[in-house]
Design a protein around this motif. Structure first.
Motif, PDB file in Angstrom:
ATOM      1  N   ASN A  72       8.071  -5.179   4.704  1.00  0.00           N
ATOM      2  CA  ASN A  72       7.777  -4.692   3.107  1.00  0.00           C
ATOM      3  C   ASN A  72       6.562  -5.173   2.842  1.00  0.00           C
ATOM      4  O   ASN A  72       5.703  -4.610   2.168  1.00  0.00           O
ATOM      5  N   ILE A  73       6.236  -6.498   3.295  1.00  0.00           N
ATOM      6  CA  ILE A  73       4.882  -7.054   2.784  1.00  0.00           C
ATOM      7  C   ILE A  73       3.854  -6.341   3.566  1.00  0.00           C
ATOM      8  O   ILE A  73       2.673  -5.978   2.848  1.00  0.00           O
ATOM      9  N   ALA A  74       3.859  -5.878   4.767  1.00  0.00           N
ATOM     10  CA  ALA A  74       2.962  -5.199   5.550  1.00  0.00           C
ATOM     11  C   ALA A  74       2.671  -3.710   4.798  1.00  0.00           C
ATOM     12  O   ALA A  74       1.524  -3.289   4.714  1.00  0.00           O
ATOM     13  N   SER A  75       3.760  -3.136   4.409  1.00  0.00           N
ATOM     14  CA  SER A  75       3.493  -1.804   3.583  1.00  0.00           C
ATOM     15  C   SER A  75       2.878  -1.959   2.408  1.00  0.00           C
ATOM     16  O   SER A  75       2.131  -1.352   2.055  1.00  0.00           O
ATOM     17  N   MET A  76       2.925  -3.169   1.744  1.00  0.00           N
ATOM     18  CA  MET A  76       2.365  -3.549   0.240  1.00  0.00           C
ATOM     19  C   MET A  76       0.836  -3.488   0.626  1.00  0.00           C
ATOM     20  O   MET A  76      -0.057  -2.873  -0.195  1.00  0.00           O
ATOM     21  N   VAL A  77       0.628  -4.295   1.671  1.00  0.00           N
ATOM     22  CA  VAL A  77      -0.930  -4.470   1.924  1.00  0.00           C
ATOM     23  C   VAL A  77      -1.422  -3.134   2.448  1.00  0.00           C
ATOM     24  O   VAL A  77      -2.700  -2.822   2.070  1.00  0.00           O
ATOM     25  N   LYS A  78      -0.639  -2.372   3.020  1.00  0.00           N
ATOM     26  CA  LYS A  78      -1.532  -1.061   3.525  1.00  0.00           C
ATOM     27  C   LYS A  78      -1.597  -0.242   2.220  1.00  0.00           C
ATOM     28  O   LYS A  78      -2.590   0.769   2.415  1.00  0.00           O
ATOM     29  N   GLY A  79      -0.525  -0.358   1.511  1.00  0.00           N
ATOM     30  CA  GLY A  79      -0.745   0.472   0.315  1.00  0.00           C
ATOM     31  C   GLY A  79      -1.881   0.154  -0.662  1.00  0.00           C
ATOM     32  O   GLY A  79      -2.547   1.117  -1.161  1.00  0.00           O
TER      33      GLY A  79
END
Length: 178
Positions: A72-79
């Motif tokens: 979830n954190i990696a997805s937020m960073v990519k977003g």
């Protein structure tokens, strides 16, 4: 042992993250996202400008939340750095889409036109009358918006008419025989 959870989440240039209590906030050029983290995992910042997620104890639930939280954190960073996009196609005679300010105006064969208003942080464009492009920083909200628009007229199996995801294969059925 979570193979995905062990990997640190790298922060690209222009992206900053703050960890306070049980909340992780990520800020970048595309916006700002926050995530409330379970007490079963701990998050720390490493020297090389990355976030490291660790389970708080060795319980099954903590190890399950370990990889999920890291993803979830990696997805937020990519977003917040690149953003997410979803493309929809309209298939059918007279099916059209047009961007009207922030709203999306859809002609789907009903007696009325459907007006869809996206949630904040989501931008919808219609590059062609039969294409819809949904963009945003939050992966879940982009997918949810695509699902809500698709729900107005899902593809049917006999002629294939409806709103489908770009590249989606609709399984066709054979019609009635004489």
């Amino acid at each position: 042992m979570s193979r995905l959870g062990k990997l640190p989440v790298g922060l690209p240039n222009g992206v900053s993250a703050t960890v306070a209590n049980d909340t992780v906030k990520v800020k970048g050029p595309k916006g700002e996202l926050s995530l409330v983290v379970s007490s079963l995992v701990t998050i720390s910042e490493a020297e090389d400008k990355s976030l490291v997620v660790r389970p708080a104890d060795e319980s099954t639930r903590a190890r399950a939340m370990w990889g999920t939280t890291r993803a979830n954190i990696a997805s937020m960073v990519k977003g917040v750095s690149e953003g997410f996009e979803e493309n929809l196609e309209l298939v059918g005679v007279g099916y059209r889409a047009a961007a009207q300010g922030r709203d999306l105006k859809l002609s789907l064969g009903f007696s009325h036109e459907v007006i869809y208003t996206p949630r904040p942080g989501i931008t919808i464009t219609a590059p062609k009358p039969t294409e819809i492009k949904i963009e945003g920083a939050n992966k879940q909200e982009v997918g949810q918006t695509a699902a809500e628009i698709r729900k107005y007229r899902p593809p049917e199996p006999y002629k294939g008419k409806g709103i489908r995801l770009a590249g989606e294969h609709v399984r066709r059925k054979e019609g009635k025989k004489k």
